[in-house]
Design a protein around this motif. Sequence first.
Motif, short mmCIF file in Angstrom:
data_model
loop_
_atom_site.label_atom_id
_atom_site.label_comp_id
_atom_site.label_asym_id
_atom_site.label_seq_id
_atom_site.Cartn_x
_atom_site.Cartn_y
_atom_site.Cartn_z
N VAL A 43 0.67 -0.88 0.39
CA VAL A 43 -0.36 -0.16 -0.29
C VAL A 43 0.87 1.26 -0.41
N GLY A 44 1.15 1.65 -1.36
CA GLY A 44 1.91 3.22 -0.45
C GLY A 44 0.81 4.62 -1.25
N ASP A 45 0.75 5.17 -0.81
CA ASP A 45 -0.32 6.69 0.16
C ASP A 45 0.18 7.19 -1.44
N GLY A 46 1.27 7.74 -2.15
CA GLY A 46 1.21 9.33 -2.38
C GLY A 46 2.11 10.44 -1.72
N HIS A 47 2.77 9.63 -0.39
CA HIS A 47 2.84 10.59 0.47
C HIS A 47 4.45 10.55 0.98
N PHE A 48 4.51 9.21 1.97
CA PHE A 48 5.64 8.48 2.62
C PHE A 48 5.88 8.00 0.89
#
Length: 225
Positions: A43-48
Amino acid sequence: MAWSEWIRTVEIEPSLYAADFARLGDQIDVLLRAGARVFHFDVGDGHFVEPITFGPIVLESIAPRVHPLGGVFDCHLMVDNPTRHFHQIAQAGGDSVTFHYEAVDDVPATIAVAREHGLQVGVAFNPETEPEDVVKVAGDADLVLCMSIKPGYSGQKFMDGALDRIARTRELLPDTIQLQVDGGIDIDNVRSVYDAGATLIVAGSAIFHREDLPRSYRRLVQALA
Ligand code: DX5
Ligand code: ZN
């Protein structure tokens, strides 16, 4: 069920991030039949991390084809504020969550929240983080994930120096904690990663960016025999 019951000495974990999403369910079925049991769900959030990948609603769709066959989902949360997502991930069928050391202020407290949701739990760390700092606070985790790439994308090259960091982390960790490695693993380096002490070995492009998925998965498994 716990990690200790999922692991058959060592697991090659197909990383679904590298799958063809138009055929996700079929590719999972094929890998289950080939013997895969632990699926890595990024899961990648576009922030971290830069990219947005996928999240609990995808997990919800695929969990019913994996759990009845004894498969589990190891969810790698490349996100800020990971605790916000634990409930949804547990509800959607996640079995374990691995959050990043760099993304939280209090590692033991974050581990405790994951347990409250009935999840197994891991602590991941980036290449620039010192293994010593992570090991000091990860004592209650089931696994520690040593990244062998900068997290974000599948298909990157295994970093120079990663093998030493893997071995150093293994030395520092108690035997009860599994060591996972993620990033750039392929048929040429999988054996050295295992020899350096990893028991959970993630492989994305080395499985999915190949013609024959079962064969690619089995070759990696056989390289450890
Ligand atoms: C990327 C993810 C990895 C990725 C691995 O940061 O955490 O799990 O899918 O892909 P490969 O094996 O291709 O490096
Ligand atoms: Zn990952």
